[in-house]
Design a protein around this motif. Structure first.
Motif, PDB file in Angstrom:
ATOM      1  N   VAL A   1      45.322  33.871  38.236  1.00  0.00           N
ATOM      2  CA  VAL A   1      44.262  33.199  37.405  1.00  0.00           C
ATOM      3  C   VAL A   1      42.718  33.543  37.443  1.00  0.00           C
ATOM      4  N   PHE A   2      42.214  33.383  38.577  1.00  0.00           N
ATOM      5  CA  PHE A   2      40.814  33.653  39.032  1.00  0.00           C
ATOM      6  C   PHE A   2      40.430  35.101  38.947  1.00  0.00           C
ATOM      7  N   GLY A   3      41.489  35.959  39.370  1.00  0.00           N
ATOM      8  CA  GLY A   3      41.370  37.332  39.715  1.00  0.00           C
ATOM      9  C   GLY A   3      41.042  37.792  38.106  1.00  0.00           C
ATOM     10  N   TYR A   4      41.923  37.390  37.175  1.00  0.00           N
ATOM     11  CA  TYR A   4      41.961  37.912  35.861  1.00  0.00           C
ATOM     12  C   TYR A   4      40.694  37.291  34.936  1.00  0.00           C
ATOM     13  N   ALA A   5      40.176  36.047  35.339  1.00  0.00           N
ATOM     14  CA  ALA A   5      39.268  35.356  34.860  1.00  0.00           C
ATOM     15  C   ALA A   5      37.838  36.181  35.222  1.00  0.00           C
ATOM     16  N   LEU A   6      37.744  36.565  36.463  1.00  0.00           N
ATOM     17  CA  LEU A   6      36.557  37.171  36.620  1.00  0.00           C
ATOM     18  C   LEU A   6      36.550  38.599  35.952  1.00  0.00           C
TER      19      LEU A   6
ATOM     20  N   GLY B   1      42.999  57.076  36.329  1.00  0.00           N
ATOM     21  CA  GLY B   1      42.469  56.515  35.222  1.00  0.00           C
ATOM     22  C   GLY B   1      43.159  55.028  34.959  1.00  0.00           C
ATOM     23  N   ARG B   2      43.785  54.512  36.014  1.00  0.00           N
ATOM     24  CA  ARG B   2      44.539  53.385  35.848  1.00  0.00           C
ATOM     25  C   ARG B   2      43.616  52.315  36.625  1.00  0.00           C
ATOM     26  N   GLY B   3      44.292  51.147  36.657  1.00  0.00           N
ATOM     27  CA  GLY B   3      43.651  49.818  37.479  1.00  0.00           C
ATOM     28  C   GLY B   3      42.283  49.591  37.007  1.00  0.00           C
ATOM     29  N   HIS B   4      41.330  49.418  37.844  1.00  0.00           N
ATOM     30  CA  HIS B   4      40.013  48.841  37.633  1.00  0.00           C
ATOM     31  C   HIS B   4      39.309  49.932  36.859  1.00  0.00           C
ATOM     32  N   ALA B   5      39.953  51.477  36.822  1.00  0.00           N
ATOM     33  CA  ALA B   5      39.041  52.300  35.922  1.00  0.00           C
ATOM     34  C   ALA B   5      39.094  52.108  34.558  1.00  0.00           C
ATOM     35  N   VAL B   6      40.097  51.426  34.059  1.00  0.00           N
ATOM     36  CA  VAL B   6      40.045  50.897  32.828  1.00  0.00           C
ATOM     37  C   VAL B   6      38.712  49.969  32.322  1.00  0.00           C
ATOM     38  N   VAL B   7      38.257  49.222  33.375  1.00  0.00           N
ATOM     39  CA  VAL B   7      37.074  48.254  33.014  1.00  0.00           C
ATOM     40  C   VAL B   7      35.855  48.941  32.910  1.00  0.00           C
ATOM     41  N   HIS B   8      35.684  49.995  33.726  1.00  0.00           N
ATOM     42  CA  HIS B   8      34.313  50.839  33.818  1.00  0.00           C
ATOM     43  C   HIS B   8      34.016  51.212  32.409  1.00  0.00           C
ATOM     44  N   GLU B   9      34.924  51.716  31.453  1.00  0.00           N
ATOM     45  CA  GLU B   9      34.623  52.010  30.128  1.00  0.00           C
ATOM     46  C   GLU B   9      33.702  50.828  29.487  1.00  0.00           C
ATOM     47  N   PHE B  10      33.797  49.521  29.898  1.00  0.00           N
ATOM     48  CA  PHE B  10      33.210  48.562  29.181  1.00  0.00           C
ATOM     49  C   PHE B  10      31.829  48.158  30.015  1.00  0.00           C
ATOM     50  N   HIS B  11      31.709  48.602  30.952  1.00  0.00           N
ATOM     51  CA  HIS B  11      30.582  48.410  31.913  1.00  0.00           C
ATOM     52  C   HIS B  11      29.512  49.291  31.244  1.00  0.00           C
ATOM     53  N   GLY B  12      28.278  48.631  31.211  1.00  0.00           N
ATOM     54  CA  GLY B  12      27.299  49.380  30.566  1.00  0.00           C
ATOM     55  C   GLY B  12      26.845  49.250  28.824  1.00  0.00           C
TER      56      GLY B  12
ATOM     57  N   GLY C   1      31.515  42.419  24.791  1.00  0.00           N
ATOM     58  CA  GLY C   1      31.691  42.246  23.252  1.00  0.00           C
ATOM     59  C   GLY C   1      33.503  42.178  22.994  1.00  0.00           C
ATOM     60  N   LEU C   2      34.234  42.260  23.964  1.00  0.00           N
ATOM     61  CA  LEU C   2      35.511  42.277  23.353  1.00  0.00           C
ATOM     62  C   LEU C   2      36.196  40.902  23.148  1.00  0.00           C
ATOM     63  N   ASP C   3      36.957  40.798  22.079  1.00  0.00           N
ATOM     64  CA  ASP C   3      37.711  39.737  21.768  1.00  0.00           C
ATOM     65  C   ASP C   3      38.659  39.040  23.019  1.00  0.00           C
ATOM     66  N   PHE C   4      39.104  37.823  22.803  1.00  0.00           N
ATOM     67  CA  PHE C   4      39.697  37.118  24.073  1.00  0.00           C
ATOM     68  C   PHE C   4      41.087  37.810  24.151  1.00  0.00           C
ATOM     69  N   GLY C   5      41.663  38.406  23.220  1.00  0.00           N
ATOM     70  CA  GLY C   5      43.006  39.041  23.412  1.00  0.00           C
ATOM     71  C   GLY C   5      42.916  40.434  24.063  1.00  0.00           C
ATOM     72  N   SER C   6      41.930  41.183  23.728  1.00  0.00           N
ATOM     73  CA  SER C   6      41.625  42.470  24.282  1.00  0.00           C
ATOM     74  C   SER C   6      41.173  42.361  25.419  1.00  0.00           C
ATOM     75  N   ALA C   7      40.434  41.486  25.804  1.00  0.00           N
ATOM     76  CA  ALA C   7      39.760  41.186  27.197  1.00  0.00           C
ATOM     77  C   ALA C   7      41.164  40.857  28.101  1.00  0.00           C
ATOM     78  N   LEU C   8      42.111  40.137  27.848  1.00  0.00           N
ATOM     79  CA  LEU C   8      43.007  39.820  28.540  1.00  0.00           C
ATOM     80  C   LEU C   8      43.829  40.832  28.815  1.00  0.00           C
ATOM     81  N   LYS C   9      44.175  41.781  27.849  1.00  0.00           N
ATOM     82  CA  LYS C   9      44.845  43.163  28.111  1.00  0.00           C
ATOM     83  C   LYS C   9      44.220  43.984  28.966  1.00  0.00           C
ATOM     84  N   VAL C  10      42.890  44.177  28.943  1.00  0.00           N
ATOM     85  CA  VAL C  10      41.965  44.948  29.942  1.00  0.00           C
ATOM     86  C   VAL C  10      42.183  44.368  31.558  1.00  0.00           C
TER      87      VAL C  10
ATOM     88  N   VAL D   1      34.398  41.695  30.749  1.00  0.00           N
ATOM     89  CA  VAL D   1      34.597  42.459  29.645  1.00  0.00           C
ATOM     90  C   VAL D   1      34.280  41.544  28.316  1.00  0.00           C
ATOM     91  N   LEU D   2      34.539  40.388  28.431  1.00  0.00           N
ATOM     92  CA  LEU D   2      34.116  39.507  27.127  1.00  0.00           C
ATOM     93  C   LEU D   2      32.515  39.642  27.025  1.00  0.00           C
TER      94      LEU D   2
END
Length: 153
Positions: free
Chosen positions: A52-57, A137-148, A66-75, A62-63
């Motif tokens: 729960v806390f890992g996903y929440a952070l 390109g898996r795991g945390h690499a997915v998050v990096h496209e939203f950073h910045g 600018g992503l919506d909640f559903g998309s942020a949860l998927k990421v 990601v939120l």
């Protein structure tokens, strides 16, 4: 698409994951121990809260991008599930392997030293897993496209 998967990037991703895991893990262990729950129930509670806390952070950042909640949860699910699962397997196995750690009270140095050691082992052994996943390109690499997109995190 080439993915940057340096040891530094993997360690940063693992540390990020570890932060959420540690919050959940410590809360679960503290709550379970304080309530006198059986070891198995305490471990399950700690694992659930770690996820729960890992996903929440991850979702928080990601939120902000600018992503919506559903998309942020998927990421978050894609980015962190394997990392959290590996981390939880390792740190709970460590805690269960230390004689008396799970039965030590919250005021016990054994409890806190074992928990600290478990989180350290999880970090060291999960970092290579995250590096391997990020290089593909898996795991945390997915998050990096939203950073910045937000504050340059």
């Amino acid at each position: 698409m080439e993915h940057k998967a340096t040891w530094s990037a993997a360690a940063t991703a693992t540390l990020h994951c570890l932060t959420g895991c540690a919050i959940g893990e410590v809360l679960g262990m503290v709550i379970g121990t304080a309530l006198g729950l059986h070891n198995a129930a305490t471990v399950v509670l700690a694992i659930v809260l770690a996820f729960v806390f890992g996903y929440a952070l991850t979702m928080r950042g990601v939120l902000r991008a600018g992503l919506d909640f559903g998309s942020a949860l998927k990421v978050a699910l894609v980015a962190d599930t394997v990392s959290i699962a590996v981390m939880e397997l390792l740190d709970n196995a460590f805690l269960l392997a230390v004689p008396g750690a799970m039965d030590a009270g919250l005021s016990s140095a054994l409890f806190w030293a074992s928990l600290g050691g478990a989180l350290l082992v999880a970090f060291v052994l999960t970092t290579p897993v995250n590096r391997w996943m990020m290089s593909r390109g898996r795991g945390h690499a997915v998050v990096h496209e939203f950073h910045g997109q937000s504050h340059g995190h």
